[in-house]
Design a protein around this motif. Structure first.
Motif, PDB file in Angstrom:
ATOM      1  N   GLN A  62       0.830  -1.204   0.000  1.00  0.00           N
ATOM      2  CA  GLN A  62       0.000   0.000   0.000  1.00  0.00           C
ATOM      3  C   GLN A  62       0.864   1.253   0.000  1.00  0.00           C
ATOM      4  O   GLN A  62       1.874   1.329   0.690  1.00  0.00           O
ATOM      5  CB  GLN A  62      -0.908   0.006   1.230  1.00  0.00           C
ATOM      6  N   GLY A  63       0.452   2.220  -0.809  1.00  0.00           N
ATOM      7  CA  GLY A  63       1.146   3.501  -0.879  1.00  0.00           C
ATOM      8  C   GLY A  63       1.619   3.790  -2.288  1.00  0.00           C
ATOM      9  O   GLY A  63       1.453   2.980  -3.202  1.00  0.00           O
ATOM     10  N   PRO A  64       2.208   4.979  -2.446  1.00  0.00           N
ATOM     11  CA  PRO A  64       2.678   5.371  -3.783  1.00  0.00           C
ATOM     12  C   PRO A  64       3.758   4.428  -4.293  1.00  0.00           C
ATOM     13  O   PRO A  64       4.576   3.926  -3.519  1.00  0.00           O
ATOM     14  CB  PRO A  64       3.253   6.771  -3.564  1.00  0.00           C
ATOM     15  N   SER A  81       1.559   7.042 -13.137  1.00  0.00           N
ATOM     16  CA  SER A  81       2.039   6.547 -11.850  1.00  0.00           C
ATOM     17  C   SER A  81       0.991   5.581 -11.310  1.00  0.00           C
ATOM     18  O   SER A  81      -0.151   5.572 -11.771  1.00  0.00           O
ATOM     19  CB  SER A  81       2.274   7.690 -10.856  1.00  0.00           C
ATOM     20  N   GLU A 115      -0.510   3.630  -7.532  1.00  0.00           N
ATOM     21  CA  GLU A 115      -0.523   3.616  -6.077  1.00  0.00           C
ATOM     22  C   GLU A 115      -1.441   2.507  -5.610  1.00  0.00           C
ATOM     23  O   GLU A 115      -2.627   2.478  -5.964  1.00  0.00           O
ATOM     24  CB  GLU A 115      -1.020   4.947  -5.527  1.00  0.00           C
ATOM     25  N   THR A 160      -3.882   0.933  -3.208  1.00  0.00           N
ATOM     26  CA  THR A 160      -4.794   1.530  -2.228  1.00  0.00           C
ATOM     27  C   THR A 160      -5.331   0.497  -1.242  1.00  0.00           C
ATOM     28  O   THR A 160      -6.116   0.843  -0.364  1.00  0.00           O
ATOM     29  CB  THR A 160      -5.953   2.251  -2.934  1.00  0.00           C
TER      30      THR A 160
END
Length: 129
Positions: free
Chosen positions: A17-19, A65, A67, A69
Motif C-alpha cells: 500500500q502507498g505510492p 504513476s 498507487e 490503495t
C-alpha cells in the motif's frame, strides 16, 4: 521478452500500500490488470481506480504513476517492448540490496535515465529528502 521475440513482456507485481514509482514516462506502452487488491493508476490528469479484473492501458510517453490503495495490490504488468525488463535488470544489477531509498535514489535516477525513463514533476531526490 526473449520468449516473445521482444514483442512484449509480462510481469506479476505485488505492491504494498502507498505510492509506487513517481510520475514518469517512457517510450513503450504498458497495461495493468489487477488480480488482487486495489490500485489507482494516474495517466495524465485522469485517475482510475482498478479492482480485481479491471485493466488500463498506458500509451507510450504518457505521464503515469500507480498507487496501491489496499494493503497489497497484485497485478499483471504488460510491456510492449523489452524496455521494462531491461530497466528492472539494470536496477537489480546497479542498486545494492537492502539499502534504504534515500541512499540509492541518485543511482535509481541514473538507471532510469539510461533506460529512457523520465521522471515528471518533483524529482525523486526531492521527494525522498
Amino acid at each position: 521478452a526473449a520468449d516473445t521475440g521482444d514483442q512484449y513482456e509480462l510481469f506479476e507485481v505485488e505492491a504494498p500500500q502507498g505510492p509506487g514509482v513517481p510520475p514518469h514516462r517512457h517510450p513503450w506502452a504498458e497495461a495493468y490488470y489487477v488480480l488482487d487488491g486495489t490500485m489507482d493508476v494516474r495517466v495524465g490528469a485522469r485517475v482510475v481506480q482498478l479492482v480485481p479484473g479491471a485493466s488500463i492501458t498506458v500509451p507510450p510517453n504518457a505521464i503515469h504513476s500507480i498507487e496501491a490503495t489496499s494493503p497489497i495490490a497484485r497485478f499483471l504488468a504488460f510491456s510492449q517492448t523489452p524496455g521494462t525488463g531491461r530497466l528492472f535488470q539494470d536496477l537489480d544489477d546497479t542498486i545494492p540490496a537492502g539499502e534504504p531509498d534515500d541512499a540509492t535514489i541518485a543511482l535509481i535516477v541514473e538507471v532510469a535515465t539510461r533506460n529512457d525513463v523520465t521522471f515528471v514533476g518533483p524529482s525523486p531526490e526531492t521527494i525522498h529528502s
